[in-house]
Design a protein around this motif. Structure first.
Motif, PDB file in Angstrom:
ATOM      1  N   ILE A 130       0.844  -1.210   0.000  1.00 52.72           N
ATOM      2  CA  ILE A 130       0.000   0.000   0.000  1.00 52.72           C
ATOM      3  C   ILE A 130       0.873   1.252   0.000  1.00 52.72           C
ATOM      4  O   ILE A 130       0.725   2.150  -0.828  1.00 52.72           O
ATOM      5  N   ALA A 131       1.853   1.224   0.900  1.00 57.94           N
ATOM      6  CA  ALA A 131       2.747   2.378   0.993  1.00 57.94           C
ATOM      7  C   ALA A 131       3.436   2.629  -0.336  1.00 57.94           C
ATOM      8  O   ALA A 131       3.478   3.762  -0.842  1.00 57.94           O
ATOM      9  N   SER A 132       3.936   1.523  -0.942  1.00 63.61           N
ATOM     10  CA  SER A 132       4.651   1.683  -2.222  1.00 63.61           C
ATOM     11  C   SER A 132       3.736   2.294  -3.274  1.00 63.61           C
ATOM     12  O   SER A 132       4.076   3.278  -3.935  1.00 63.61           O
ATOM     13  N   THR A 168       1.877   9.229  -5.688  1.00 65.44           N
ATOM     14  CA  THR A 168       2.115  10.567  -5.148  1.00 65.44           C
ATOM     15  C   THR A 168       3.125  11.322  -6.013  1.00 65.44           C
ATOM     16  O   THR A 168       3.030  12.531  -6.220  1.00 65.44           O
ATOM     17  N   ILE A 169       4.073  10.536  -6.546  1.00 65.55           N
ATOM     18  CA  ILE A 169       5.120  11.168  -7.356  1.00 65.55           C
ATOM     19  C   ILE A 169       4.555  11.651  -8.693  1.00 65.55           C
ATOM     20  O   ILE A 169       4.821  12.759  -9.139  1.00 65.55           O
ATOM     21  N   ALA A 222       7.055  14.499  -4.489  1.00 65.12           N
ATOM     22  CA  ALA A 222       7.930  13.609  -5.263  1.00 65.12           C
ATOM     23  C   ALA A 222       9.070  13.091  -4.387  1.00 65.12           C
ATOM     24  O   ALA A 222       9.349  11.883  -4.321  1.00 65.12           O
ATOM     25  N   ALA A 223       9.700  14.019  -3.676  1.00 61.52           N
ATOM     26  CA  ALA A 223      10.833  13.634  -2.823  1.00 61.52           C
ATOM     27  C   ALA A 223      10.381  12.614  -1.778  1.00 61.52           C
ATOM     28  O   ALA A 223      10.970  11.538  -1.618  1.00 61.52           O
ATOM     29  N   GLY A 224       9.279  12.934  -1.100  1.00 61.51           N
ATOM     30  CA  GLY A 224       8.764  12.041  -0.077  1.00 61.51           C
ATOM     31  C   GLY A 224       8.438  10.686  -0.655  1.00 61.51           C
ATOM     32  O   GLY A 224       8.799   9.637  -0.093  1.00 61.51           O
ATOM     33  N   GLY A 225       7.789  10.704  -1.820  1.00 67.56           N
ATOM     34  CA  GLY A 225       7.413   9.431  -2.462  1.00 67.56           C
ATOM     35  C   GLY A 225       8.623   8.595  -2.760  1.00 67.56           C
ATOM     36  O   GLY A 225       8.679   7.386  -2.439  1.00 67.56           O
ATOM     37  N   THR A 226       9.639   9.258  -3.339  1.00 69.43           N
ATOM     38  CA  THR A 226      10.852   8.514  -3.701  1.00 69.43           C
ATOM     39  C   THR A 226      11.487   7.907  -2.459  1.00 69.43           C
ATOM     40  O   THR A 226      11.839   6.724  -2.414  1.00 69.43           O
TER      41      THR A 226
END
Lengths: 189, 304, 849, 278
Positions: free
Chosen positions: B165-167, B173-174, B248-252
């Motif tokens: 789910i997180a992935s 999100t990105i 994007a940063a957080g997602g990565t």
């Protein structure tokens, strides 16, 4: 229903058709497995032999396929070994097929720094001549004390415990004829 | 605890680096399919389209990863030779085949924007199989003799699920503008939190068998996973709404964390197989043996 | 004892395991706790080289506690015989028997004789001239002197006469008490006594016990006497010639027995007929007289010998020319393998042929042998692979160290690939004297040939080349019968035709003989080896009989192959019955006298004249076998009895005595005579000896080393280090040391050690194990070092050769080297490389000066 | 167990390895390699007593363990030797988890790898509770089928087949035939179990210390071994697990957990939409 062979043999279908729903047995068995046979059964012929290692003299069965030893295992008929073999006897086939086995005559000339090739015929010819010459040059008809000698002390022959009786017989016989008395083997060693 | 010259009782798995990556892509793909479906239903077209594209991309990579790990890659089709419920890998292979087919069809039609009904059917299909796809890998490793995997069979599916789910959330999100990425952000954050909770609970319950998860390479990956996942989640939570960069940063960061998590679990398995005590001790306790009846020979000990 | 049967004869060991499962008590007495020890009910660890002390202790125990089998001993052994009054025991002469000649370093055995006569040994191996007057007829024995109807002149049936064998034995071993054994061997006295009780309890009428030995007994400077001591025990306990009894020699090569029966040995002709000797036998008659014993089966010596000459020389051997006796080559005292090696070093031997042996690894002081090979003019090596003995000129420790330089070695070398056992027909004689035929399975490839092929064609070529020669020296080779049919493209000689010659036939009828009693001394029969006569009865290859054991009635399985003599599986088996011819016990019945039929019968071929009744007393004029009484089972002996005391045939004493090994850290606890006085020593630069016992410098080589084999390998490795599946099982040379020794010199388990003697230094991996315990001897702690001797520089797995460390010091009777007990030093780490290696050995030697 | 074979089914056969008569000669190791053409796999001296094979694996299907025990004083010395082999479990994890059907239960009740099917997925390796089966990393012999993706190493898994081919020809397995002391006994499993019981009684009567049967109990974690043992010490001393359990015994439970987790996943995703797209 008659499905094409390839489909009919598809294990997934066989799981259902052949009462092996879990696909743990027959359904998953391959053509190769169905046709599997011990290679001994395919041997052209089998000979009864004797282990070449120690002196217990265990019986061996040597299986031959296309002129090659295809397998060697114990001979159950032997009252000595009852078909059993030790690791060495069991490795006899690998011994016969050793990667290090030589099949060509090798010749090293005096002071030579490498092996050279030599035909078996020439080798035999040369060895015979060496024996004749050395023997002639070193012949001892009598000892210093004047006792009969009839021998050459310049030639020796070593080996025999790994050979056949017939081979040993010829070695001793030939050496007696040639006056070579220094004939010895591992029985001493 | 004694064993034969201290040698392992079990064989270490022969799986290579492709496998933990597959755990990751499988989770990402599977959860993304589900996300896509729910998004479609809730009318978030953009999210639905991007996530199905992510799903199909992941589902395309997964088989390649598996294939390249095989000892006999040219025989990959043998995976579909039988269907065995006793083998999570067999079941998984079928699921993966089905899911990747469905998701790619759906993604393709979505992208060219035609045959909407077919596309939705395909999306439905991929979502249906995507969910198990994201979870079964946990069952796969639980179904081995590796102590830290088998004994963790009650938690691993939830760990892998929440990680998936997180992935999926992080990935979307990105690629999705914050305006439409709300659900993805919540998945990312929620997944990350749940996953860390599950991990903690699991280690606690495993007791001695929890050690490998904390030690050696596995331990390092675990720390990395924790830092990245929580860090990523935080970043998304604080800045993801407003700043596309932050999202994007957080997602990565979060994705990296999820990958690290799979690696941690993977490595822990090897470590527990390597040390015979993780095999022997629990089994002796289970079998209710007392201490060994004979003391181990000095000579054998000496030569260990 | 002296054998590691489970490891070196695993398949033979199945029978021991079966006995164990049936409740038999199995003892293993050995310096190491081996795979054999692990399987036995009891293991007693002793110091390598102390077996006679142990066995002598058993003899003493039997005599002290009256455990001997009285009826057997009185009737079947020479216990009652009174010995010459000139005889003096080691107990009287501080370690020497009477007749010692310090000049010659030999014994004059005349004082060992039966009182009032001259007896001869039995083995039929004899090197020296037999001069009755001087009574110096030792050598390896003739076979019996002037016994009147096989009875010694003086006997004491009550065994009380102070000079009767029985009393001499008692006196000789009186000091071999359990305490002495414990002191000398390093085992506990209790364990020893338990052992004694066990074998006594398992002997007698109802039970029998057996000894199994191997080179652990023979490879000593007193090797023959080791076996003799066991023989004494077995005679006293009545275990000879009976099922489940005896002394089993476990031999290490497929046909090592055969190569002694049909010898490739210098001192005998086929069937143990002695080679004529330079110093004697000027004429045919004295050779005959010396070797023909009036009584016993050796009485027919002439028939055996003449038939052999007919086999060798056919029509050329005639009554008139004494069967070519004059032209036969003569031998010296010792022309044995090691003597030849030393002759090589002296440049006296020019040419050498090696067939299926690897002396560069397998011979003791292998280094000396390699140096010897490097001095030859020419060398022929026949083997399946290029062994060390063929490669020494470019691949050997001496080449590495620079002691030898390839381009300075004159030796011309022919390497000829040999055929494997599957590529030729032939027979092996196994360790039970069983001749077993093996059939060819495939054709040898390339230049590979059987040795039968090689020697046959070699002889053919030589005879061809010399056909026209006028030289008298070539008469004999020209006279040699050398026609054997050949087959296949490679002209392989027919092996069966050779076996037929070995069996022999009647010249007139051409019929194959069915046994040696048929041999004639008038030249009318041909026989290549009298003891093998009968192996081709009725033109059938008896050695190729393969009737499955389950198809045979008796467990003796007489229809599997053929054993000499006369397919007899158990020698002297008349002893399995009591003097009256009845089995000692029903349990142990084997051969007995059938009153009704009037003949001997049983499970085996009786080793006795079939119709000679138990009560038979030979007439005074009886000759040969006829002169053996009906209650004397040991028919090869002149007196038909087994010998507790050996008046003739041994070089180093009529009774075994404990002597220390040639290289031993200890003195002889019994006598100032430390080691066997008669042992053969050859001190010279290539064969120096370590200082020993309390000599200065002995502390440089303070440990007892013993060499041995592993299940996974075969002797010098030519047949096993070349096989992948065997090499991976034992892939490196290692040494076995006790934790105490490791502690003492700082050896690390799994690390490397350098083991050195004054002759060489080798390296080995270190295996620290409790299986080779340090033991207390004469109040001193000793450490022993175990060294497998399989490795060399060639093959799939290579390593140091243990035989480089040991010396050439030999048993005087059979010239076998002492490698089962010698002294070495050991230090941690790998050996020095290159020139540093000889430098290191030198340095140690100097320190020991 | 053999229902799927119907009339083809044979009596289940196996090994009883009686280590109390094992002389450690390793004939079984060589016999196995000779017959099954298992490659030699390296000359490594371990210093672990006389054992230089170390463990069962893709290239060692019989392995003789050597354990030296006891204190220096001689009579206490003990040298255990034991020939280990694939257990051919009644409930075999390797067989259960194999995704290709390469591993099968044969008509003899044995468990074999079909070398023509195995694609080297490696799942069976960690599944085996004894660490028997393993992947072969030696160079492959046969020519590559699909040149582009084919690997150079063999890549398949291997283990004891209980000489499947020999059984089909009516011959006993190579190792059992070679064993000089009958430490390795082959036969119908039921007979072997009886024989083993009798043997154990005999040894215990002679108080052979530590004698016990291992793997003969049909109710153990793997439903009993097809190849079981008589040991003279605790299993782990020989490198064997004290209480092996087939991992798939817990599989139903694992599937259930997986199903719940799957549901939870869907629910979780759905929950994420509560509160709309922003």
């Amino acid at each position: 229903m008659n499905l094409p062979e390839v489909v009919r043999r598809w294990p997934v279908l066989r799981q259902l058709r052949e009462g092996d729903p879990l696909g743990l047995g027959r359904a998953a068995r391959s053509r190769r497995s169905e046709a599997l046979k011990p290679r001994n059964d395919a041997a052209d012929h089998v000979v009864q032999s004797v282990c070449p290692y120690c002196a217990v003299g265990c019986g061996q069965l040597v299986y031959v396929k296309d002129g090659e030893v295809s397998h060697i295992e114990g001979d159950p008929a032997s009252p000595i070994s009852r078909g059993r073999l030790c690791p060495k006897g069991q490795a006899s086939k690998s011994f016969v097929h050793s990667p290090l086995r030589e099949f060509k005559v090798k010749y090293r000339r005096p002071y030579g720094t490498r092996w050279e090739e030599l035909s078996l015929e020439d080798a035999m010819e040369m060895i015979a001549q060496r024996i004749i010459d050395t023997r002639a040059a070193s012949w001892e008809e009598k000892t210093e004390e004047g006792n009969p000698a009839n021998r050459t002390m310049a030639i020796g022959n070593l080996g025999g415990a790994t050979l056949d009786n017939e081979e040993n017989y010829l070695i001793k016989k030939l050496c007696v004829g040639l006056g070579i008395v220094q004939v010895e083997n591992q029985a001493r060693i | 605890m004694s064993s034969y010259y201290g040698r392992p009782v079990l064989k270490e798995p022969v799986w290579q680096r492709e496998i933990p990556w597959y755990f990751f892509t499988g989770g990402l793909g599977g959860a993304s399919s589900v996300l896509s479906l729910v998004a479609r239903v809730s009318g978030n077209e953009l999210l639905a389209q991007r996530s199905i594209q992510i799903a199909s991309a992941a589902d395309a990579v997964s088989p390649l990863l598996l294939l390249s790990d095989l000892g006999r890659p040219e025989r990959f089709l043998n995976m579909l030779r039988v269907f065995k419920v006793t083998s999570p890998m067999s079941v998984g292979s079928w699921i993966l085949a089905y899911t990747s087919a469905a998701s790619s069809v759906s993604a393709f039609l979505n992208t060219i924007g035609r045959f909407k009904r077919t596309a939705d059917l395909a999306r439905l299909a991929s979502a249906g199989s995507g969910a198990p796809l994201a979870v079964y890998t946990a069952t796969l490793i639980s179904d081995t003799a590796i102590p830290v995997w088998h004994e963790a069979r009650h938690e691993l599916p939830f760990l892998f699920g929440s990680s998936a789910i997180a992935s999926a959330g992080a990935a979307s999100t990105i690629v999705v503008p914050p305006s439409d990425a709300g659900p993805a952000r919540r998945m990312a954050i929620g997944g990350a939190i749940v996953e860390n909770v599950v991990m903690k609970a699991m280690e606690k319950r495993l007791g001695m068998l929890g050690e490998p998860y904390r030690q050696g390479e596995a331990g390092n990956y675990a720390k990395l996973a924790k830092a990245c996942s929580l860090g990523g989640a935080a970043l998304i939570g604080l800045g993801g709404r407003r700043s596309r960069i932050a999202a994007a940063a957080g997602g990565t960061l979060l994705l990296a964390g999820e990958a690290a998590l799979r690696w941690s679990v993977f490595k822990a398995g090897f470590q527990s197989a390597r040390d015979p005590k993780y095999t022997v001790t629990p089994q002796r306790e289970r079998a209710g043996y007392g201490p060994p009846s004979r003391t181990r020979p000095d000579s054998a000990e000496a030569s260990m | 004892m002296g054998s590691n049967m489970a490891e070196n004869h695993p398949v033979g060991f199945q029978w021991v395991m079966e006995a164990r499962e049936r409740g038999a008590r199995i003892f293993h007495v050995d310096p190491r706790f081996t795979r054999t020890s692990a399987m036995c009910t009891d293991w007693i660890g002793i110091r390598a080289g102390s077996d006679i002390a142990f066995l002598g202790g058993v003899v003493n125990y039997i005599l002290e506690h009256g455990r001997w089998f009285e009826e057997y001993v009185k009737h079947y052994t020479n216990a009652p015989v009174v010995i010459s009054e000139e005889f003096a025991d080691t107990e009287d002469l501080d370690g020497l028997f009477s007749g010692w000649d310090p000049e010659k370093g030999k014994y004059d055995v005349s004082s060992w004789q039966y009182a009032g006569m001259e007896v001869h040994g039995a083995a039929g191996q004899r090197e020296e001239g037999f001069q009755p007057t001087k009574g110096e007829g030792s050598g390896h024995g003739g076979h019996g002197g002037g016994l009147k109807h096989g009875e010694p002149p003086e006997e004491d049936p009550e065994l009380q006469h102070p000079r009767c064998v029985f009393q001499l034995l008692k006196k000789h071993y009186a000091r071999y008490t359990p305490e002495f054994v414990s002191e000398t061997c390093g085992c506990s006295a209790e364990a020893f006594v338990e052992y004694c009780d066990a074998i006594c309890d398992n002997s007698g009428r109802e039970r029998t016990g057996a000894f199994c030995y191997a080179v652990g007994w023979t490879q000593h400077t007193v090797g023959v006497q080791y076996i003799r001591t066991a023989a004494i025990i077995q005679q006293l306990l009545g275990n000879m010639g009976r099922p489940g009894g005896g002394i089993m020699a476990l031999r290490g090569h497929a046909s090592i027995q055969g190569s002694t029966d049909i010898p490739t040995l210098y001192n005998i002709l086929p069937g143990y007929l002695p080679m004529p000797h330079t110093e004697a036998y000027g004429d045919f008659q004295s050779y005959m007289d010396a070797n023909t014993s009036p009584t016993g089966w050796w009485g027919n010596f002439r028939s055996y010998w003449v038939s052999l000459m007919k086999a060798y020389f056919g029509e050329h051997a005639t009554e008139e020319n004494d069967w070519l006796f004059k032209s036969l080559p003569r031998i010296d005292d010792d022309n044995s393998a090691y003597w030849t090696t030393l002759q090589m070093l002296d440049g006296k031997v020019k040419g050498y042929l090696i067939a299926g042996e690897n002396p560069a690894v397998g011979n003791t002081n292998a280094r000396a042998h390699r140096l010897g090979l490097a001095k030859l003019d020419w060398l022929v090596v026949r083997d399946l692979v290029e062994i060390e003995s063929a490669a020494f000129w470019y691949d050997s420790p001496e080449i590495e160290s620079g002691e030898l330089r390839t381009d300075e070695i004159p030796t011309e070398i022919f390497f000829l690939p040999a055929a494997a056992h599957t590529e030729k027909d032939g027979s092996f004689t196994n360790t039970q004297r069983l001749l077993q035929w093996h059939w060819q399975a495939t054709e040898p490839k390339g230049d590979a040939r059987s040795d039968l092929w090689f020697y046959f064609h070699l002889g053919r070529l030589i005879k061809q080349k010399l056909a026209e020669s006028e030289e008298p020296r070539d008469d004999l080779i020209k006279a040699l019968r050398w026609e054997y049919p050949t087959h296949s493209q490679i002209q392989e000689p027919n092996a069966e035709s050779v076996l037929q010659e070995v069996n022999g036939w009647e010249i007139e009828t051409g019929e194959f003989l069915d046994g040696y009693p048929k041999l004639k001394d008038d030249g009318s029969t041909v026989c290549g080896c009298w003891i093998y006569c009968g192996c081709f009865t009725e033109g059938i290859n008896q050695t190729a009989r393969k009737k499955a054991h389950w198809e045979q009635e008796s467990y003796v399985a007489p229809e599997w192959a053929w054993s000499w003599p006369a397919n007899r599986r158990l020698l002297y088996n008349r002893a399995s019955a009591d003097p009256a011819g009845k089995p000692w016990s029903e349990r142990k019945r084997y051969v007995w006298w059938d009153e009704a039929e009037g003949k001997w019968t049983g499970l085996d071929v009786p080793d006795f004249k079939e119709d000679k009744e138990p009560g038979y007393v030979p007439p005074d004029d009886a000759k040969a076998e006829e002169a053996i009484a009906g209650d004397h089972p040991f028919i090869m002996q002149a007196d038909g009895r087994s010998w507790l005391f050996v008046p003739q045939g041994l070089e180093d004493g009529p009774m075994p005595t404990h002597y220390e090994p040639h290289e031993s850290p200890f003195d002889n606890p019994l006598y100032s005579q430390r080691a066997n006085p008669r042992r053969q020593q050859f001190e010279r630069p290539e064969n120096p000896y370590n200082p020993v016992a309390n000599e200065p410098g002995a502390e440089i080589y303070p440990y007892v080393a013993t060499t041995y084999r592993l299940t996974e390998h075969h002797t010098a490795g030519g047949m096993s280090r070349t096989v992948p599946y065997l090499s991976e099982l034992q892939p490196a040379m290692f040494c076995e040391v006790s934790p105490e020794l490791a502690e003492e010199v700082g050896l690390e388990h799994g690390g490397w050690a350098t083991i050195y003697s004054t002759r060489a230094a080798i390296e080995a991996r270190v295996l620290v194990t409790d299986r080779i315990p340090s033991i207390e001897v004469q109040g001193r702690k000793t450490h022993q070092i175990g060294l497998p001797y399989h490795w060399g520089t060639r093959g799939l797995t290579t390593g140091g050769s243990a035989n480089d460390l040991s010396s050439i010091a030999l048993d005087p009777n059979v010239h076998i080297q002492e490698v089962k007990a010698f002294s070495v030093g050991i230090k941690p780490g790998r050996r020095p490389r290159g020139e540093a290696l000889p430098a290191f050995v030198e340095q140690m030697r100097n320190r020991a000066r | 167990m053999l229902d799927s074979y119907g009339t083809e089914a044979k009596e289940r056969v196996g090994f009883f390895t009686d280590t109390s008569v094992c002389i450690g000669c390793k004939a079984c190791e060589v016999a196995c390699k000779e017959w099954n053409l298992v490659p030699e796999d390296g000359l490594v001296w371990t210093g672990e007593s006389y054992d230089n094979t170390s463990e069962l694996g893709a290239n060692t299907w019989r392995h003789v363990a050597f354990i030296e025990q006891g204190e220096p004083e001689v009579d206490a010395l003990r040298w255990l030797m034991s020939s280990d082999v694939c257990k051919h479990c009644t409930h075999a994890a390797c067989l259960d988890v194999c995704p290709t059907g390469s591993l099968i239960r044969t008509e003899y009740g044995t468990v074999v790898v079909q070398e023509d099917i195995c694609n080297g997925c490696g799942y069976c390796v960690p599944a085996c509770p004894f660490g028997v089966i393993d992947k072969r990393h030696l160079p492959r012999q046969d020519p590559p089928a699909l040149p582009l993706i084919t690997k150079k190493e063999d890549g398949r898994v291997w283990k004891c087949t209980l000489c499947y081919d020999r059984l089909k020809g009516g011959h006993e397995p190579a190792c059992a035939k070679a064993c000089p002391t009958d430490s390795i006994q082959f036969g119908p499993l039921d007979d072997l179990r009886e024989r083993a019981e009798r043997r154990l009684e005999k040894l215990q009567a002679q108080n052979a210390n530590g004698a016990r049967l291992y793997g003969n109990d049909p109710d153990d974690g793997v439903g009993g071994f097809g190849a079981f043992f008589l040991l003279l010490d605790e299993p782990e001393v020989y490198g064997l697990p004290p209480d092996p359990v087939v991992t798939t015994r817990d599989l139903p439970g694992m599937w259930r957990t997986a199903a719940i987790a799957t549901g939870a996943l869907i629910a979780g995703v759905a929950a994420a939409f509560v509160g709309g797209s922003r």
